[in-house]
Design a protein around this motif. Structure first.
Motif, PDB file in Angstrom:
ATOM      1  N   HIS A 146       0.533  -1.170  -0.052  1.00  0.00           N
ATOM      2  CA  HIS A 146      -0.002   0.113   0.050  1.00  0.00           C
ATOM      3  C   HIS A 146       0.845   1.307  -0.108  1.00  0.00           C
ATOM      4  O   HIS A 146       0.758   2.494  -0.782  1.00  0.00           O
ATOM      5  N   LEU A 147       1.697   1.663   0.595  1.00  0.00           N
ATOM      6  CA  LEU A 147       2.329   2.034   0.773  1.00  0.00           C
ATOM      7  C   LEU A 147       3.354   2.715  -0.801  1.00  0.00           C
ATOM      8  O   LEU A 147       3.295   3.570  -0.983  1.00  0.00           O
ATOM      9  N   LEU A 148       3.839   1.782  -1.105  1.00  0.00           N
ATOM     10  CA  LEU A 148       4.372   2.208  -2.983  1.00  0.00           C
ATOM     11  C   LEU A 148       3.590   2.422  -3.433  1.00  0.00           C
ATOM     12  O   LEU A 148       4.072   3.163  -4.304  1.00  0.00           O
ATOM     13  N   ASP A 149       2.225   2.103  -3.455  1.00  0.00           N
ATOM     14  CA  ASP A 149       0.758   2.828  -4.110  1.00  0.00           C
ATOM     15  C   ASP A 149       1.284   4.064  -4.579  1.00  0.00           C
ATOM     16  O   ASP A 149       1.220   4.640  -5.386  1.00  0.00           O
ATOM     17  N   ILE A 150       1.109   4.566  -3.034  1.00  0.00           N
ATOM     18  CA  ILE A 150       1.166   5.743  -3.612  1.00  0.00           C
ATOM     19  C   ILE A 150       3.178   7.051  -3.614  1.00  0.00           C
ATOM     20  O   ILE A 150       2.974   7.633  -3.982  1.00  0.00           O
ATOM     21  N   VAL A 151       3.646   6.146  -2.902  1.00  0.00           N
ATOM     22  CA  VAL A 151       5.562   6.644  -3.305  1.00  0.00           C
ATOM     23  C   VAL A 151       5.872   5.927  -4.436  1.00  0.00           C
ATOM     24  O   VAL A 151       6.469   7.304  -4.941  1.00  0.00           O
ATOM     25  N   LEU A 152       4.903   5.604  -5.345  1.00  0.00           N
ATOM     26  CA  LEU A 152       5.961   5.440  -6.540  1.00  0.00           C
ATOM     27  C   LEU A 152       4.996   6.666  -7.456  1.00  0.00           C
ATOM     28  O   LEU A 152       5.060   6.886  -8.253  1.00  0.00           O
TER      29      LEU A 152
END
Length: 375
Positions: A216-222
């Protein structure tokens, strides 16, 4: 008066009967002495231990040969052929279905001279938290690759910026032009033991929960305009190395991995006590996952990562393993890449040190595969 006496006698009778029952239970009805009973139970325990150890160790190769049907005719063929194993590996971790329940919160989080942010993304009753930092000059016009930097069981997201066994490798990555994402995972043996018990009852695992948080963090950060979303690496030390090995098979956005101070001859590590290396048992029950050694020794897990580049770092003085066994496991791992005619994509950085990250080698490897070569 007579009725009261009778009632009182009945109470005494039942109380005496209860005491008698408890006494008999404790003495095994006096049919067997404590010495005989202990010897018998010890023998049964040894039978169970030998039975399971034989299954996990001696029968592993035969079992794995039937479980894996790899096709090395091309990288895509390999990925397709191991898909059933990948799905079974997903069941070992059983990551839960978490849902974003709010917008991400960001706040400045300076680490000495490094201007970082602390991220917090609500996921219902949980949250995903991490440190995010960018190298100087990163912008929409000058996008940069990003490395997931995962700390070990005795440390924190800040630790990879510190000396000691981490040797400031997060800082080394920043200096080399990588953004870094450092997720907060649960610290300490006792805490992980405690939560893993609940996780097993719930049909999941702590690494599975922490994988879902990262995704879920990657969804935002990327989605950040300063990041090249197709150039993501992961580098973990110790339990962070476990996370790298565990998560790369299930998260295709991670293109390159460095595993420091974790890779092992897994059957020996988990099942066969030896004075030449430390054992998780009996203190670290958090490290035992249902079905792990059904077909997923470390060299088998590597085939779920291939053809993505992978570096293994291990110190000859690292007590987690007997280093010649690490070499043997690596020699089995490289076969996957050799059969794909891509042996340059996997490396063993066997060094003279201990339980630590080797910064220059890891940074070089990330540079090679995330900057200099197209994957």
């Amino acid at each position: 008066m007579v009725k009261k006496l009778c009632k009182h006698r009945w109470y005494l009778f039942f109380f005496a009967l209860l005491l008698s029952t408890l006494k008999v239970e404790g003495q095994n009805n006096n049919f067997v002495s404590p010495e005989v009973e202990t010897a018998r139970t010890d023998g049964y325990e040894k039978q169970l231990e030998n039975y399971l150890r034989h299954y996990l160790v001696e029968e592993y190769e035969e079992r794995a040969e039937k479980a894996w049907n790899r096709d090395y005719s091309s990288p895509d063929a390999l990925k397709r052929s191991v898909e059933p194993n990948r799905r079974r590996w997903e069941k070992v971790l059983s990551p839960p279905k978490l849902v974003k329940s709010g917008t991400i919160k960001r706040k400045p989080y300076p680490l000495r001279e490094i201007q970082a942010e602390w991220l917090e993304l609500p996921l219902g009753m949980l949250s995903a938290e991490a440190i995010l930092a960018f190298p100087d000059g990163a912008s929409e016009q000058k996008k940069v690759p990003i490395i997931i930097v995962q700390h070990g069981i005795g440390s924190t997201p800040e630790s990879p910026f510190s000396p000691g066994p981490y040797h400031e490798y997060a800082k080394g990555l920043l200096n080399a032009g990588f953004a870094v994402l450092l997720p907060l995972n649960l610290r300490s043996i006792e805490r992980r033991n405690n939560v893993e018990r609940f996780a097993r009852l719930a049909g999941t695992s702590l690494p599975g929960i922490e994988l879902a948080r990262l995704q879920h963090l990657l969804d935002i950060v990327l989605a950040d305009s300063r990041i090249e979303p197709d150039k993501v690496g992961m580098w973990g030390v110790s339990l962070g190395g476990m996370a790298t090995m565990f998560w790369m098979p299930l998260e295709s956005r991670i293109k390159v991995g460095v595993v420091s101070a974790w890779f092992n001859e897994r059957r020996n590590k988990m099942v066969v006590p030896d004075e030449r290396y430390s054992s998780f048992s009996p203190r670290e029950e958090h490290a035992f996952f249902t079905g792990w050694l059904s077909e997923f020794s470390d060299y088998d897990i590597v085939s779920l990562i291939a053809p993505r580049p992978l570096m293994i770092q291990h110190g000859k003085k690292d007590g987690i393993a007997h280093w010649p066994q690490v070499v043997e496991e690596y020699d089995k791992s490289i076969v996957h890449y050799q059969k794909l005619k891509m042996p340059e994509r996997i490396e063993l950085n066997l060094h003279e040190g201990g339980h630590e990250a080797i910064v220059d080698e890891g940074v070089r490897f990330m540079n090679t595969w995330l900057k200099e070569n197209d994957l």
